[in-house]
Design a protein around this motif. Sequence first.
Motif, PDB file in Angstrom:
ATOM      1  N   THR A  46      23.774  -7.876  39.886  1.00 13.74           N
ATOM      2  CA  THR A  46      24.200  -8.003  41.289  1.00 13.74           C
ATOM      3  C   THR A  46      25.154  -9.180  41.466  1.00 13.74           C
ATOM      4  OG1 THR A  46      22.180  -9.221  41.839  1.00 13.74           O
ATOM      5  CG2 THR A  46      22.180  -6.857  42.277  1.00 13.74           C
ATOM      6  N   ALA A  47      24.910 -10.281  40.745  1.00 18.51           N
ATOM      7  CA  ALA A  47      25.802 -11.439  40.848  1.00 18.51           C
ATOM      8  C   ALA A  47      27.191 -11.090  40.301  1.00 18.51           C
ATOM      9  CB  ALA A  47      25.209 -12.626  40.096  1.00 18.51           C
ATOM     10  N   GLN A  48      27.236 -10.383  39.172  1.00 14.72           N
ATOM     11  CA  GLN A  48      28.518  -9.972  38.587  1.00 14.72           C
ATOM     12  C   GLN A  48      29.275  -9.071  39.558  1.00 14.72           C
ATOM     13  OE1 GLN A  48      28.191  -8.123  34.710  1.00 14.72           O
ATOM     14  NE2 GLN A  48      30.260  -7.269  34.818  1.00 14.72           N
ATOM     15  N   TYR A  49      28.573  -8.138  40.156  1.00 13.02           N
ATOM     16  CA  TYR A  49      29.198  -7.211  41.102  1.00 13.02           C
ATOM     17  C   TYR A  49      29.700  -7.960  42.339  1.00 13.02           C
ATOM     18  CZ  TYR A  49      29.797  -3.184  44.177  1.00 13.02           C
ATOM     19  OH  TYR A  49      30.322  -2.247  45.035  1.00 13.02           O
ATOM     20  N   GLU A  50      28.909  -8.875  42.868  1.00 14.01           N
ATOM     21  CA  GLU A  50      29.303  -9.643  44.057  1.00 14.01           C
ATOM     22  C   GLU A  50      30.522 -10.518  43.775  1.00 14.01           C
ATOM     23  OE1 GLU A  50      25.771 -11.670  45.383  1.00 14.01           O
ATOM     24  OE2 GLU A  50      24.824  -9.777  45.983  1.00 14.01           O
ATOM     25  N   ARG A  51      30.564 -11.134  42.576  1.00 14.52           N
ATOM     26  CA  ARG A  51      31.735 -11.948  42.212  1.00 14.52           C
ATOM     27  C   ARG A  51      32.988 -11.078  42.172  1.00 14.52           C
ATOM     28  NH1 ARG A  51      28.175 -14.128  38.445  1.00 14.52           N
ATOM     29  NH2 ARG A  51      29.079 -12.820  36.813  1.00 14.52           N
ATOM     30  N   PHE A  52      32.861  -9.886  41.606  1.00 16.07           N
ATOM     31  CA  PHE A  52      34.000  -8.986  41.540  1.00 16.07           C
ATOM     32  C   PHE A  52      34.454  -8.596  42.941  1.00 16.07           C
ATOM     33  CE2 PHE A  52      35.731  -4.715  41.726  1.00 16.07           C
ATOM     34  CZ  PHE A  52      36.854  -4.858  40.921  1.00 16.07           C
ATOM     35  N   MET A  53      33.511  -8.256  43.806  1.00 21.55           N
ATOM     36  CA  MET A  53      33.869  -7.844  45.168  1.00 21.55           C
ATOM     37  C   MET A  53      34.550  -8.980  45.933  1.00 21.55           C
ATOM     38  SD  MET A  53      33.334  -4.701  45.263  1.00 21.55           S
ATOM     39  CE  MET A  53      33.749  -4.436  46.978  1.00 21.55           C
ATOM     40  N   GLU A  54      34.124 -10.215  45.711  1.00 23.56           N
ATOM     41  CA  GLU A  54      34.783 -11.358  46.349  1.00 23.56           C
ATOM     42  C   GLU A  54      36.223 -11.478  45.867  1.00 23.56           C
ATOM     43  OE1 GLU A  54      32.270 -14.725  45.522  1.00 23.56           O
ATOM     44  OE2 GLU A  54      30.691 -14.001  46.872  1.00 23.56           O
ATOM     45  N   LYS A  55      36.422 -11.305  44.553  1.00 21.73           N
ATOM     46  CA  LYS A  55      37.776 -11.361  43.990  1.00 21.73           C
ATOM     47  C   LYS A  55      38.619 -10.218  44.556  1.00 21.73           C
ATOM     48  CE  LYS A  55      38.667 -13.165  40.411  1.00 21.73           C
ATOM     49  NZ  LYS A  55      38.760 -13.935  39.285  1.00 21.73           N
ATOM     50  N   TYR A  56      38.039  -9.023  44.623  1.00 22.50           N
ATOM     51  CA  TYR A  56      38.740  -7.855  45.163  1.00 22.50           C
ATOM     52  C   TYR A  56      39.185  -8.136  46.602  1.00 22.50           C
ATOM     53  CZ  TYR A  56      39.316  -3.228  47.246  1.00 22.50           C
ATOM     54  OH  TYR A  56      39.797  -2.153  47.941  1.00 22.50           O
ATOM     55  N   GLN A  57      38.285  -8.664  47.416  1.00 23.96           N
ATOM     56  CA  GLN A  57      38.618  -8.938  48.817  1.00 23.96           C
ATOM     57  C   GLN A  57      39.682 -10.023  48.944  1.00 23.96           C
ATOM     58  OE1 GLN A  57      34.691  -9.647  50.377  1.00 23.96           O
ATOM     59  NE2 GLN A  57      34.262  -7.467  50.618  1.00 23.96           N
ATOM     60  N   ALA A  58      39.632 -11.029  48.068  1.00 20.66           N
ATOM     61  CA  ALA A  58      40.641 -12.088  48.100  1.00 20.66           C
ATOM     62  C   ALA A  58      42.019 -11.536  47.750  1.00 20.66           C
ATOM     63  CB  ALA A  58      40.251 -13.212  47.131  1.00 20.66           C
ATOM     64  N   LEU A  59      42.081 -10.666  46.750  1.00 23.52           N
ATOM     65  CA  LEU A  59      43.363 -10.070  46.373  1.00 23.52           C
ATOM     66  C   LEU A  59      43.868  -9.119  47.467  1.00 23.52           C
ATOM     67  CD1 LEU A  59      42.887  -9.369  42.554  1.00 23.52           C
ATOM     68  CD2 LEU A  59      44.043 -11.294  43.652  1.00 23.52           C
ATOM     69  N   GLU A  73      46.488 -13.047  37.791  1.00 23.31           N
ATOM     70  CA  GLU A  73      45.445 -12.630  38.733  1.00 23.31           C
ATOM     71  C   GLU A  73      45.110 -11.158  38.535  1.00 23.31           C
ATOM     72  OE1 GLU A  73      45.903 -15.044  42.866  1.00 23.31           O
ATOM     73  OE2 GLU A  73      47.619 -13.777  42.334  1.00 23.31           O
ATOM     74  N   ILE A  74      46.132 -10.344  38.374  1.00 23.56           N
ATOM     75  CA  ILE A  74      45.924  -8.911  38.174  1.00 23.56           C
ATOM     76  C   ILE A  74      45.194  -8.670  36.854  1.00 23.56           C
ATOM     77  CG2 ILE A  74      47.103  -6.710  37.794  1.00 23.56           C
ATOM     78  CD1 ILE A  74      49.315  -7.806  39.716  1.00 23.56           C
ATOM     79  N   GLN A  75      45.563  -9.400  35.816  1.00 23.46           N
ATOM     80  CA  GLN A  75      44.920  -9.228  34.508  1.00 23.46           C
ATOM     81  C   GLN A  75      43.435  -9.593  34.578  1.00 23.46           C
ATOM     82  OE1 GLN A  75      46.684 -11.469  31.312  1.00 23.46           O
ATOM     83  NE2 GLN A  75      45.185 -10.767  29.824  1.00 23.46           N
ATOM     84  N   VAL A  76      43.117 -10.715  35.207  1.00 29.70           N
ATOM     85  CA  VAL A  76      41.718 -11.131  35.335  1.00 29.70           C
ATOM     86  C   VAL A  76      40.931 -10.110  36.155  1.00 29.70           C
ATOM     87  CG1 VAL A  76      40.182 -12.872  36.369  1.00 29.70           C
ATOM     88  CG2 VAL A  76      42.164 -13.598  35.012  1.00 29.70           C
ATOM     89  N   TYR A  77      41.545  -9.627  37.218  1.00 30.46           N
ATOM     90  CA  TYR A  77      40.912  -8.612  38.061  1.00 30.46           C
ATOM     91  C   TYR A  77      40.607  -7.361  37.244  1.00 30.46           C
ATOM     92  CZ  TYR A  77      40.410  -4.897  41.505  1.00 30.46           C
ATOM     93  OH  TYR A  77      39.953  -3.820  42.215  1.00 30.46           O
ATOM     94  N   GLU A  78      41.582  -6.882  36.486  1.00 33.47           N
ATOM     95  CA  GLU A  78      41.386  -5.675  35.681  1.00 33.47           C
ATOM     96  C   GLU A  78      40.317  -5.872  34.607  1.00 33.47           C
ATOM     97  OE1 GLU A  78      45.368  -4.807  34.399  1.00 33.47           O
ATOM     98  OE2 GLU A  78      45.850  -3.749  36.265  1.00 33.47           O
ATOM     99  N   GLU A  79      40.267  -7.053  34.011  1.00 35.48           N
ATOM    100  CA  GLU A  79      39.241  -7.346  33.000  1.00 35.48           C
ATOM    101  C   GLU A  79      37.852  -7.338  33.636  1.00 35.48           C
ATOM    102  OE1 GLU A  79      40.422 -11.076  31.286  1.00 35.48           O
ATOM    103  OE2 GLU A  79      42.130 -10.181  30.223  1.00 35.48           O
ATOM    104  N   GLU A  80      37.745  -7.937  34.806  1.00 33.18           N
ATOM    105  CA  GLU A  80      36.451  -7.979  35.492  1.00 33.18           C
ATOM    106  C   GLU A  80      36.042  -6.580  35.972  1.00 33.18           C
ATOM    107  OE1 GLU A  80      36.211 -11.070  38.452  1.00 33.18           O
ATOM    108  OE2 GLU A  80      36.829 -12.608  37.012  1.00 33.18           O
ATOM    109  N   GLU A  81      37.020  -5.779  36.360  1.00 32.12           N
ATOM    110  CA  GLU A  81      36.721  -4.416  36.764  1.00 32.12           C
ATOM    111  C   GLU A  81      36.204  -3.612  35.568  1.00 32.12           C
ATOM    112  OE1 GLU A  81      38.757  -1.026  39.527  1.00 32.12           O
ATOM    113  OE2 GLU A  81      40.037  -1.916  37.976  1.00 32.12           O
ATOM    114  N   ARG A  82      36.853  -3.750  34.418  1.00 32.42           N
ATOM    115  CA  ARG A  82      36.380  -3.060  33.201  1.00 32.42           C
ATOM    116  C   ARG A  82      34.975  -3.512  32.841  1.00 32.42           C
ATOM    117  NH1 ARG A  82      41.675  -3.386  31.647  1.00 32.42           N
ATOM    118  NH2 ARG A  82      41.426  -5.349  30.564  1.00 32.42           N
ATOM    119  N   ALA A  83      34.698  -4.799  33.032  1.00 34.21           N
ATOM    120  CA  ALA A  83      33.374  -5.337  32.712  1.00 34.21           C
ATOM    121  C   ALA A  83      32.292  -4.704  33.592  1.00 34.21           C
ATOM    122  CB  ALA A  83      33.364  -6.863  32.861  1.00 34.21           C
ATOM    123  N   LEU A  84      32.634  -4.349  34.826  1.00 31.50           N
ATOM    124  CA  LEU A  84      31.668  -3.673  35.690  1.00 31.50           C
ATOM    125  C   LEU A  84      31.242  -2.351  35.064  1.00 31.50           C
ATOM    126  CD1 LEU A  84      33.038  -4.018  39.336  1.00 31.50           C
ATOM    127  CD2 LEU A  84      31.272  -5.383  38.240  1.00 31.50           C
TER     128      LEU A  84
END
Length: 141
Positions: A46-59, A73-84
């Motif tokens: 849940t923490a991993q998912y919430e961190r991703f959603m915060e990043k998504y909303q910021a972008l 920023e896009i690269q980090v976002y895509e890496e975190e999305e793949r990690a989900l």
Amino acid sequence: MSTIVKLDKQIIMHKMQELCSLLLQDEGYKEMRDMIDQFAADEQATAQYERFMEKYQALEEKERQNIELLASEIQVYEEEERALYDHPLIRRFIYAQREFSQLHQQISHYFTKSVELNRLPEPKELHKEACGCGGNCSGGH
């Protein structure tokens, strides 16, 4: 003098209870509910998912303000999305969430179309708007 007309909501709510009762008894529903519960019980997931959603909303906010996103920023976002999707609990949670959302949209669309047409819609009338193809497809999506 105008007369106030109301729907018999008691009958409609009774049918809604029947529909929801069927849903709650469905094996697929139970499995998806379990996917959501397993995800919710895992603090790391849940923490991993919430961190991703915060990043998504910021972008998203940056894009709304027409602020150009950096490649990093896009690269980090895509890496975190793949990690989900690499995390089985999160992947299953996202799947269940999407399935419930689609069911909700189908029910809402059916209701709206029934009122619009003043009759029950035919499957082809529901499909062409739901898939966005305007009826020009084979129904394979």
